[in-house]
Design a protein around this motif. Structure first.
Motif, mmCIF file in Angstrom:
data_model
loop_
_atom_site.group_PDB
_atom_site.id
_atom_site.type_symbol
_atom_site.label_atom_id
_atom_site.label_comp_id
_atom_site.label_asym_id
_atom_site.label_seq_id
_atom_site.Cartn_x
_atom_site.Cartn_y
_atom_site.Cartn_z
ATOM 1 N N LEU A 105 0.833 -1.217 0.000
ATOM 2 C CA LEU A 105 0.000 0.000 0.000
ATOM 3 C C LEU A 105 0.857 1.252 0.000
ATOM 4 O O LEU A 105 0.547 2.242 -0.676
ATOM 5 N N GLN A 106 1.956 1.225 0.788
ATOM 6 C CA GLN A 106 2.853 2.390 0.828
ATOM 7 C C GLN A 106 3.538 2.603 -0.520
ATOM 8 O O GLN A 106 3.892 3.734 -0.876
ATOM 9 N N LYS A 107 3.696 1.515 -1.272
ATOM 10 C CA LYS A 107 4.314 1.612 -2.610
ATOM 11 C C LYS A 107 3.269 1.887 -3.685
ATOM 12 O O LYS A 107 3.547 1.785 -4.879
ATOM 13 N N GLU A 108 2.037 2.166 -3.237
ATOM 14 C CA GLU A 108 0.910 2.505 -4.110
ATOM 15 C C GLU A 108 0.458 1.331 -4.982
ATOM 16 O O GLU A 108 -0.177 1.518 -6.008
ATOM 17 N N GLN A 109 0.754 0.119 -4.542
ATOM 18 C CA GLN A 109 0.248 -1.086 -5.212
ATOM 19 C C GLN A 109 -0.995 -1.534 -4.434
ATOM 20 O O GLN A 109 -1.013 -2.551 -3.732
ATOM 21 N N TYR A 110 -2.042 -0.713 -4.591
ATOM 22 C CA TYR A 110 -3.214 -0.822 -3.712
ATOM 23 C C TYR A 110 -3.990 -2.124 -3.903
ATOM 24 O O TYR A 110 -4.460 -2.730 -2.945
ATOM 25 N N THR A 144 -8.711 3.567 2.238
ATOM 26 C CA THR A 144 -9.970 3.392 1.502
ATOM 27 C C THR A 144 -10.096 4.329 0.310
ATOM 28 O O THR A 144 -10.653 3.953 -0.735
ATOM 29 N N HIS A 145 -9.596 5.533 0.448
ATOM 30 C CA HIS A 145 -9.795 6.530 -0.617
ATOM 31 C C HIS A 145 -9.068 6.163 -1.920
ATOM 32 O O HIS A 145 -9.300 6.779 -2.968
ATOM 33 N N HIS A 146 -8.237 5.120 -1.854
ATOM 34 C CA HIS A 146 -7.522 4.722 -3.076
ATOM 35 C C HIS A 146 -8.274 3.653 -3.871
ATOM 36 O O HIS A 146 -7.893 3.354 -5.003
ATOM 37 N N ILE A 147 -9.342 3.066 -3.281
ATOM 38 C CA ILE A 147 -10.103 2.025 -4.000
ATOM 39 C C ILE A 147 -11.571 2.457 -4.016
ATOM 40 O O ILE A 147 -12.244 2.445 -2.988
ATOM 41 N N SER A 148 -12.057 2.837 -5.166
ATOM 42 C CA SER A 148 -13.401 3.425 -5.270
ATOM 43 C C SER A 148 -14.513 2.420 -4.949
ATOM 44 O O SER A 148 -15.618 2.807 -4.573
#
Length: 498
Positions: A105-110, A144-148
């Motif tokens: 998640l920190q690497k933006e691989q959500y 949560t805000h990264h996965i619609s």
């Protein structure tokens, strides 16, 4: 000083061998003495000084202390590693999942991070690991805000519900700890506490209700709390339905396979309750189950529960006319070293009863000679109720043997030490019973008279057979046998089965 011998002897044979192998792998020097020390602790009864001389050929206290300290640290490491491999493997795996998910998640691989968290959530829910679920929901909400497609309200609802369950588990753990502390004060410090009212108050404060949403450990703690409450007034008949109903929940509980230790403890509580309620065959059925689970996971908890199992097995068989079998179950533990002192004291007391019921008074007297400590010591080790029971049994035995001088001093001592306490805990019937016993031993010829029979009849508030505790009935059977000039064991069986 920490008793290393006690720790090592609590291991199974396999665990002891594994620990020795662990030390061999860890040792960098061939002349390390830690393995020698382990073998000496397992295979000999030598004192610390004697072991020190065997290891160093002289009394080298400094070196021996350092060796003990290193061995204790090795025991901690070995035990921790074993636990990580066995019991807590799921917990550790889930922690790895959470750490891994956070890294992605920190690497933006959500998407990858959330898939790992989803998997962790399913497993944690299956095992009701509320603290780990808190971490999972915390991480999900944070990103949560990264996965619609995720609904924040649903996640918050899950988080709050898990918090409730976690808090309930913690409240119950606190209640359990408080009740155990109070019970110790009752047993060992003569404190007078209304345990039953206190338990009711604690559970109501926490709004605790029984359901399969509680964790396995929490359900065990409720069973144990209920057992403590009822045992104070020998009301085992009152908790039997609750125990059996709760066990139906536990049998199908989603985390039962993970909670082997608590499962065995629950089976023991149920078997003991059924025994105290004189349901011997049902008790033996639960003991069979207990024995089955004691052998699971390479006999992991066998040694810890073996004495309790054997004692309860013997007690059941004694009351279904298998006296020789009952005695044979317990005699191997008479002089056995390095076993739990409370269990050994219970075994001695039970054997004294078995032998006395067979009129083998010499054997009973021989076992009583092992009780050479003061009553204060026994209260500290086994509790005041055990010590009172021991004192009454000794009085009855000395009357049977005919040691009149000893009887006088024992009765006087009992009155001085326990009458006040018995009145405070509202157990006057023990006082009444002892007074009747005293009347008999001073005037044995009147015990068969109608007047004495009426006195006995009027002395107690009798309760129905199914509600009376088996040990109380066994004590009364001794007096009734004197009144009717019958065999005490046969009178005991008649009272239990009539």
């Amino acid at each position: 000083m920490i008793d290393l011998r006690e720790i090592i002897n609590s291991f199974t044979k396999e665990q002891q061998q594994n620990f020795v192998s662990y030390l061999h792998k860890k040792n960098k020097r061939k002349d390390a003495k830690n393995v020698q020390l382990v073998h000496l602790l397992i295979n000999s009864e030598a004192s610390s000084k004697e072991i020190c001389i065997q290891l160093y050929r002289k009394d080298n206290k400094v070196a021996f202390h350092a060796l003990r300290k290193r061995l204790f640290q090795s025991l901690i490491d070995f035990t921790a590693n074993s636990s990580l491999k066995e019991e807590n493997s799921i917990d550790i795996q889930l922690i790895k999942f959470i750490l891994s998910a956070r890294t992605f998640l920190q690497k933006e691989q959500y998407e990858v991070g959330y898939k790992i968290l989803e998997k962790a959530e399913i497993i944690a829910n299956e095992h009701q690991l509320f603290s780990i679920l808190t971490e999972i929901y915390h991480t999900k909400i944070e990103y949560t805000h990264h996965i619609s497609t995720l609904n924040i309200d649903d996640l918050i609802e899950k988080f709050k519900e898990n918090q409730k369950q976690h808090q309930l588990e913690e409240y119950l753990n606190i209640a359990y700890a408080k009740i155990r502390i109070l019970l110790n004060q009752v047993n060992h410090q003569h404190k007078i506490i209304d345990i039953k009212s206190m338990i009711k108050e604690v559970l109501e404060e926490s709004s605790i209700t029984i359901s399969d949403s509680l964790s396995f450990k929490s359900l065990y703690q409720i069973i144990e709390i209920t057992n403590i409450s009822s045992s104070q007034n020998y009301e085992y008949w009152n908790i039997e339905p609750f125990l059996l109903e709760t066990y139906e929940i536990l049998k199908h509980h989603k985390s039962k396979d993970k909670q082997l230790y608590y499962h065995i403890k629950v089976l023991y509580v149920i078997a003991n309750t059924l025994f105290r309620n004189k349901k011997f065959l049902a008790s033996l059925n639960y003991l069979d189950l207990m024995n089955l689970y004691m052998h699971k996971n390479s006999n992991k908890y066998f040694k810890e529960f073996h004495l309790k199992y054997r004692l309860l097995l013997a007690l059941n068989h004694n009351y279904i006319q298998n006296q020789d079998f009952a005695i044979n179950q317990l005699t191997p533990f008479i002089n056995k070293k390095n076993i739990d002192i409370v269990s050994q004291l219970d075994i001695y007391l039970s054997l004294i009863v078995f032998y006395s019921q067979q009129k083998k008074y010499k054997e009973s007297q021989r076992l009583f000679s092992k009780f050479y400590h003061t009553d204060k010591w026994y209260i500290e080790k086994a509790g005041i109720y055990w010590t009172i029971k021991k004192s009454i049994l000794e009085i009855l035995l000395q009357i049977d043997i005919g040691n009149i001088d000893i009887v006088d001093s024992r009765i006087l001592s009992f009155k001085r030490n326990y009458f006040k306490h018995l009145k405070e805990i509202k157990q006057e019937r023990v006082i009444t019973y002892l007074k009747l016993v005293e009347t008999y031993y001073k005037n044995p010829e009147i015990v068969t008279s109608d007047a004495f029979h009426k006195k006995v009849e009027d002395s107690f508030d009798w309760i129905e057979r199914k509600k009376e505790d088996i040990f109380i009935m066994s004590f009364f059977a001794w007096l009734k046998a004197k009144m009717t000039k019958q065999d005490v064991y046969l009178v005991t069986l008649d009272l239990i089965n009539s």
